[in-house]
Design a protein around this motif. Sequence first.
Motif, mmCIF file in Angstrom:
data_model
loop_
_atom_site.group_PDB
_atom_site.id
_atom_site.type_symbol
_atom_site.label_atom_id
_atom_site.label_comp_id
_atom_site.label_asym_id
_atom_site.label_seq_id
_atom_site.Cartn_x
_atom_site.Cartn_y
_atom_site.Cartn_z
ATOM 1 N N PHE A 65 197.231 59.251 34.943
ATOM 2 C CA PHE A 65 196.682 60.016 33.824
ATOM 3 C C PHE A 65 197.672 60.060 32.664
ATOM 4 C CE2 PHE A 65 199.389 62.960 35.989
ATOM 5 C CZ PHE A 65 199.793 63.907 35.061
ATOM 6 N N VAL A 66 197.150 60.426 31.501
ATOM 7 C CA VAL A 66 197.973 60.638 30.309
ATOM 8 C C VAL A 66 198.231 62.131 30.182
ATOM 9 C CG1 VAL A 66 198.083 60.429 27.792
ATOM 10 C CG2 VAL A 66 197.045 58.605 29.157
ATOM 11 N N GLU A 67 199.499 62.483 30.089
ATOM 12 C CA GLU A 67 199.857 63.899 30.014
ATOM 13 C C GLU A 67 199.385 64.503 28.694
ATOM 14 O OE1 GLU A 67 203.982 64.557 30.698
ATOM 15 O OE2 GLU A 67 204.026 63.392 32.567
ATOM 16 N N ARG A 68 198.904 65.740 28.767
ATOM 17 C CA ARG A 68 198.541 66.500 27.579
ATOM 18 C C ARG A 68 199.667 67.467 27.219
ATOM 19 N NH1 ARG A 68 193.341 66.583 25.673
ATOM 20 N NH2 ARG A 68 191.763 65.505 26.904
ATOM 21 N N ARG A 69 199.759 67.798 25.968
ATOM 22 C CA ARG A 69 200.772 68.759 25.541
ATOM 23 C C ARG A 69 200.503 70.125 26.155
ATOM 24 N NH1 ARG A 69 201.061 69.631 19.498
ATOM 25 N NH2 ARG A 69 198.822 69.871 19.780
ATOM 26 N N LEU A 117 189.216 52.554 50.253
ATOM 27 C CA LEU A 117 189.670 52.903 48.915
ATOM 28 C C LEU A 117 188.495 53.379 48.066
ATOM 29 C CD1 LEU A 117 192.143 49.975 48.172
ATOM 30 C CD2 LEU A 117 192.694 52.321 48.848
ATOM 31 N N ASP A 118 188.694 54.498 47.391
ATOM 32 C CA ASP A 118 187.688 55.085 46.504
ATOM 33 C C ASP A 118 188.304 55.143 45.113
ATOM 34 O OD1 ASP A 118 185.764 56.543 45.219
ATOM 35 O OD2 ASP A 118 186.155 58.423 46.283
ATOM 36 N N LEU A 119 187.900 54.214 44.231
ATOM 37 C CA LEU A 119 188.458 54.145 42.881
ATOM 38 C C LEU A 119 187.522 54.851 41.913
ATOM 39 C CD1 LEU A 119 189.605 50.413 42.820
ATOM 40 C CD2 LEU A 119 190.874 52.431 43.600
ATOM 41 N N ARG A 120 188.073 55.726 41.088
ATOM 42 C CA ARG A 120 187.233 56.518 40.182
ATOM 43 C C ARG A 120 187.814 56.523 38.771
ATOM 44 N NH1 ARG A 120 186.480 62.133 43.475
ATOM 45 N NH2 ARG A 120 186.717 61.273 45.582
ATOM 46 N N TRP A 121 186.941 56.304 37.786
ATOM 47 C CA TRP A 121 187.313 56.388 36.379
ATOM 48 C C TRP A 121 187.415 57.859 35.995
ATOM 49 C CZ3 TRP A 121 184.335 57.936 31.951
ATOM 50 C CH2 TRP A 121 184.938 57.618 30.715
ATOM 51 N N THR A 122 188.566 58.273 35.477
ATOM 52 C CA THR A 122 188.812 59.701 35.242
ATOM 53 C C THR A 122 189.206 59.981 33.803
ATOM 54 O OG1 THR A 122 191.103 59.421 35.997
ATOM 55 C CG2 THR A 122 189.485 60.119 37.623
ATOM 56 N N GLU A 123 188.726 59.197 32.865
ATOM 57 C CA GLU A 123 189.101 59.357 31.459
ATOM 58 C C GLU A 123 188.809 60.759 30.939
ATOM 59 O OE1 GLU A 123 190.819 56.750 28.552
ATOM 60 O OE2 GLU A 123 189.555 55.890 30.097
#
Length: 299
Positions: free
Chosen positions: A143-147, A123-129
């Motif tokens: 992820f949080v969807e963008r308009r 497992l490769d966990l990555r912070w993608t903020e």
Amino acid sequence: MLDVGRLRVLRAVVAKGSIRAAAAALDYTPSAVSQQLAALQRETGLRLIDRVGRGVEPTAAGRALAAESEALFQELSRLDGLTRDLREGRTGSLSIGYFASAGAAWLPEVVTVLRREFPELRLDLRWTEVLDDPLGDLDVNVFVERRDTQPPTAAVVHPLVDDSYVVVLQEDDPLAMRGDVPLAELADRPWIDNDLDHGACREVLLVACAEVGFSPRFSVEMHDYRTAIPFVTSGIGITVLPRLALGELPAGLTSRPVVSPTPVRHISVAVRRAVADHAAVVRTVELLRAAVRASSPTP
């Protein structure tokens, strides 16, 4: 077909800004770099590099070719990782991206189950903020969807949850006596910022504020929720954040739903289409959905 090695040389020259620096990064001689660039120019029929004084300057075509090759090298990197896994006897790897509040709330249980059910899976966990692309070079990304942003064609996107926002304030604040707080009533309050300047979550909040005719007046700027919340205790302002990021509040603080309008961030999981049917990927999506249900407030 373009030569991948020559494209790699072009990318290095564009990134480093000089042939000599690119040669050092690639462990080539400057002469070899120049020869590779000349061959790539013949191969493409394009002028990719201009001589400027004693140095070089990429042309518009050179910059465009280097930029557009990014996806190719991301995929090559993924295949390199797969090759290593197969060579070392592992059944494969799974890269999972996440933003901070989702990672804290959902990933511990997801990872625990994946480790138990797929013990040979790396497992490769990555912070993608700060990732602009919903998937990047990942297999799975929460992820949080963008308009007005369309998902990449290489991804399958599964909605997870609509996460509404709350205001954190002191328990003796007059607004704390209310069941919920209209957003417009926070217009004259000092705010404590809690997000990245160009983050998708901040965008959701600013758009909602604009709907009722104001822009938040930030008295203190932070870039994460957990750091911002304790500043409310000092009385220097309120902070507004997604419910998922709330956690356990310090003594003396409380939260109330924000309404009229209610800012809502739409959280989804993007899956690389090429691995969407892989058992571990299917299980990851199942586990994320289960974690979302477990963390959702009881009506």
